[in-house]
Write a protein that holds these residues in place. Structure first.
Motif, PDB file in Angstrom:
ATOM      1  N   LEU A 202       0.810  -1.224   0.000  1.00  0.00           N
ATOM      2  CA  LEU A 202       0.000   0.000   0.000  1.00  0.00           C
ATOM      3  C   LEU A 202       0.839   1.268   0.000  1.00  0.00           C
ATOM      4  O   LEU A 202       0.420   2.283  -0.584  1.00  0.00           O
ATOM      5  N   GLY A 203       1.992   1.253   0.643  1.00  0.00           N
ATOM      6  CA  GLY A 203       2.830   2.450   0.635  1.00  0.00           C
ATOM      7  C   GLY A 203       3.201   2.881  -0.784  1.00  0.00           C
ATOM      8  O   GLY A 203       2.881   3.988  -1.209  1.00  0.00           O
ATOM      9  N   PRO A 204       3.872   2.016  -1.556  1.00  0.00           N
ATOM     10  CA  PRO A 204       4.218   2.399  -2.932  1.00  0.00           C
ATOM     11  C   PRO A 204       2.993   2.606  -3.822  1.00  0.00           C
ATOM     12  O   PRO A 204       2.972   3.533  -4.640  1.00  0.00           O
ATOM     13  N   LEU A 205       1.984   1.755  -3.669  1.00  0.00           N
ATOM     14  CA  LEU A 205       0.834   1.833  -4.570  1.00  0.00           C
ATOM     15  C   LEU A 205       0.030   3.110  -4.350  1.00  0.00           C
ATOM     16  O   LEU A 205      -0.307   3.823  -5.305  1.00  0.00           O
ATOM     17  N   MET A 206      -0.308   3.420  -3.119  1.00  0.00           N
ATOM     18  CA  MET A 206      -1.098   4.618  -2.849  1.00  0.00           C
ATOM     19  C   MET A 206      -0.299   5.886  -3.162  1.00  0.00           C
ATOM     20  O   MET A 206      -0.859   6.878  -3.638  1.00  0.00           O
ATOM     21  N   THR A 207       0.988   5.853  -2.919  1.00  0.00           N
ATOM     22  CA  THR A 207       1.813   7.008  -3.291  1.00  0.00           C
ATOM     23  C   THR A 207       1.824   7.199  -4.798  1.00  0.00           C
ATOM     24  O   THR A 207       1.720   8.332  -5.299  1.00  0.00           O
ATOM     25  N   ALA A 208       1.933   6.108  -5.535  1.00  0.00           N
ATOM     26  CA  ALA A 208       1.932   6.205  -7.000  1.00  0.00           C
ATOM     27  C   ALA A 208       0.597   6.746  -7.514  1.00  0.00           C
ATOM     28  O   ALA A 208       0.565   7.579  -8.430  1.00  0.00           O
ATOM     29  N   ILE A 209      -0.501   6.281  -6.938  1.00  0.00           N
ATOM     30  CA  ILE A 209      -1.812   6.779  -7.378  1.00  0.00           C
ATOM     31  C   ILE A 209      -1.951   8.272  -7.073  1.00  0.00           C
ATOM     32  O   ILE A 209      -2.465   9.045  -7.900  1.00  0.00           O
ATOM     33  N   MET A 210      -1.470   8.682  -5.908  1.00  0.00           N
ATOM     34  CA  MET A 210      -1.549  10.099  -5.556  1.00  0.00           C
ATOM     35  C   MET A 210      -0.666  10.942  -6.470  1.00  0.00           C
ATOM     36  O   MET A 210      -1.065  12.017  -6.933  1.00  0.00           O
ATOM     37  N   VAL A 211       0.531  10.484  -6.760  1.00  0.00           N
ATOM     38  CA  VAL A 211       1.435  11.240  -7.632  1.00  0.00           C
ATOM     39  C   VAL A 211       0.895  11.267  -9.061  1.00  0.00           C
ATOM     40  O   VAL A 211       1.012  12.282  -9.764  1.00  0.00           O
ATOM     41  N   ALA A 212       0.290  10.180  -9.500  1.00  0.00           N
ATOM     42  CA  ALA A 212      -0.296  10.163 -10.841  1.00  0.00           C
ATOM     43  C   ALA A 212      -1.410  11.191 -10.959  1.00  0.00           C
ATOM     44  O   ALA A 212      -1.511  11.911 -11.967  1.00  0.00           O
ATOM     45  N   GLY A 213      -2.271  11.256  -9.943  1.00  0.00           N
ATOM     46  CA  GLY A 213      -3.357  12.216  -9.995  1.00  0.00           C
ATOM     47  C   GLY A 213      -2.910  13.641  -9.801  1.00  0.00           C
ATOM     48  O   GLY A 213      -3.548  14.577 -10.283  1.00  0.00           O
ATOM     49  N   ARG A 214      -1.796  13.825  -9.117  1.00  0.00           N
ATOM     50  CA  ARG A 214      -1.345  15.176  -8.803  1.00  0.00           C
ATOM     51  C   ARG A 214      -0.290  15.668  -9.803  1.00  0.00           C
ATOM     52  O   ARG A 214      -0.453  16.716 -10.418  1.00  0.00           O
ATOM     53  N   VAL A 255      11.275  10.090 -10.843  1.00  0.00           N
ATOM     54  CA  VAL A 255      11.913   8.811 -10.526  1.00  0.00           C
ATOM     55  C   VAL A 255      12.697   8.898  -9.215  1.00  0.00           C
ATOM     56  O   VAL A 255      12.679   7.963  -8.401  1.00  0.00           O
ATOM     57  N   LEU A 256      13.357  10.015  -8.982  1.00  0.00           N
ATOM     58  CA  LEU A 256      14.146  10.152  -7.766  1.00  0.00           C
ATOM     59  C   LEU A 256      13.279  10.422  -6.537  1.00  0.00           C
ATOM     60  O   LEU A 256      13.631  10.007  -5.419  1.00  0.00           O
ATOM     61  N   MET A 257      12.177  11.112  -6.717  1.00  0.00           N
ATOM     62  CA  MET A 257      11.350  11.471  -5.576  1.00  0.00           C
ATOM     63  C   MET A 257      10.387  10.365  -5.159  1.00  0.00           C
ATOM     64  O   MET A 257       9.998  10.301  -3.988  1.00  0.00           O
ATOM     65  N   MET A 258      10.007   9.502  -6.070  1.00  0.00           N
ATOM     66  CA  MET A 258       9.032   8.464  -5.736  1.00  0.00           C
ATOM     67  C   MET A 258       9.495   7.534  -4.622  1.00  0.00           C
ATOM     68  O   MET A 258       8.712   7.240  -3.699  1.00  0.00           O
ATOM     69  N   PRO A 259      10.737   7.028  -4.616  1.00  0.00           N
ATOM     70  CA  PRO A 259      11.147   6.192  -3.473  1.00  0.00           C
ATOM     71  C   PRO A 259      11.118   6.945  -2.151  1.00  0.00           C
ATOM     72  O   PRO A 259      10.736   6.377  -1.116  1.00  0.00           O
TER      73      PRO A 259
END
Length: 365
Positions: A202-214, A255-259
């Protein structure tokens, strides 16, 4: 001008036109034709010039009211024949096809669009790799200011919403897990559920969904607006590569900020779960922290961070690609922005499933 003659012997009226029968006389000619009875005779011997509007008036009167045309010249006759040949009914609303046929047609259209999108995305990926290669070969072309600005937009400004979302997710996971596990007297294993689920999935997945929408939507809107205002064409004119100037900084920053964002999301979710366990399950923070360190293996963190790198690349690639496809007007910007968000989230979920199978197959359970 038009002249109306009446033949008293047979009580038949004739409509005789002289001069030019053009659009300038369409209104008066139509009123005079309306005053004539059906079956009239229209004499065009005196017409020296006729345009398409005049020919249409004569043809329509002949078609609808049974008028007889006499005295027309060869040129006038040819024009009337062309108008008559072009006069055929047009179906404004086509007949609806059967539902199975429509469904197959829509499925085929969707399949073609998906294929074209994937092909275009592959080509854009290649152009992005070329852009990265050019920047590596010529470091002076690297735009550090643009990367730092993207760091701020993608990472720093997203900390608040991602932290709040992750904290609440941790609370929800703890609450739902505790409700189920209390039935078996195993509520202590709620800590296992919170730790592994947030770090690995959930950590990576929810962050990815939030970054995709934002951020993904912002990339598409920014680049799309630049295309409409012809800024990208201007960049090409002065010899600046849009990929190097616009795509590479945004992709590198994402790419650098996502982790980092994912790691922050994991910690915040674990803290949220810990607060719930402390308040509802009476598990002390020290016990909670010790239990988390025992049940969450290090490779779970590796899995989450590897996913985040790939998710960030996909989100930035999809957002910039959709922005480059904008053409026409501002409505296209909205459509492409929506496509960027939908496609990025879809690809993130698909890749998450692929990663789950892959890491299970290599023993990282």
């Amino acid at each position: 001008m038009a002249v109306t003659d009446l033949n008293p012997s047979d009580n038949d009226q004739s409509f005789r036109c002289t001069g030019a029968l053009t659009i300038g006389r369409a209104g008066s000619t139509q009123r005079e034709l309306d005053a004539m009875p059906d079956g009239m005779t229209i004499d065009l011997a005196g017409v020296d010039r006729m345009d398409t509007v005049g020919a249409w008036l004569i043809h329509r009167t002949q078609r609808d009211r049974g008028a007889h045309i006499v005295g027309e010249s060869a040129a006038v006759k040819a024009l009337l024949e062309q108008v008559a040949a072009a006069d055929h009914p047009v179906q404004v609303r086509p007949d609806l096809r059967p539902a199975p046929t429509r469904a197959l047609a829509e499925l085929g259209t969707w399949t073609v669009e998906v294929g074209q999108t994937l092909f275009g995305l592959l080509g854009f990926f290649g152009a992005t790799l070329v852009g990265f290669g050019n920047v590596i070969r010529r470091p002076k072309r690297f735009r550090m200011n643009a990367v730092v600005s993207s760091f701020d937009a993608v990472g720093v400004r997203a900390l608040g919403i991602i932290g709040l979302m992750s904290f609440l997710i941790g609370v929800v996971i703890g609450q739902q897990g505790a409700v189920q596990l209390q039935q078996f007297g195993a509520e202590v294993y709620t800590i296992n559920l919170i730790g592994r689920l947030t770090v690995r999935e959930l950590g990576p997945l929810m962050t990815a969904i939030m970054v995709a929408g934002r951020s993904g939507s912002a990339f598409a809107a920014q680049i799309g607006t630049m295309k409409i205002t012809e800024e990208i064409d201007a960049m090409r004119t002065i010899g600046v590569s849009p990929v190097e100037a616009l795509v590479v900084p945004r992709m590198l920053a994402t790419v650098l900020m996502m982790p980092l964002l994912s790691f922050f999301s994991m910690l915040t979710a674990i803290i949220g779960g810990g607060v719930f366990c402390w308040v509802s399950l009476k598990i002390t923070p020290a016990t909670y922290a010790m239990r988390i360190s025992e049940v969450v293996p290090l490779h779970d963190l590796d899995v989450g961070l590897i996913k985040s790198l790939v998710f960030g690349f996909i989100i930035a690639l999809g957002g910039c690609f959709q922005g480059m496809l904008v053409e026409g007007n501002s409505e296209e910007v909205g459509r492409r922005t929506t496509n960027a968000v939908v496609q990025s989230i879809f690809m993130v979920i698909v890749l998450d499933a692929v990663f789950a199978v892959f890491f299970s197959s290599i023993g990282w359970l």
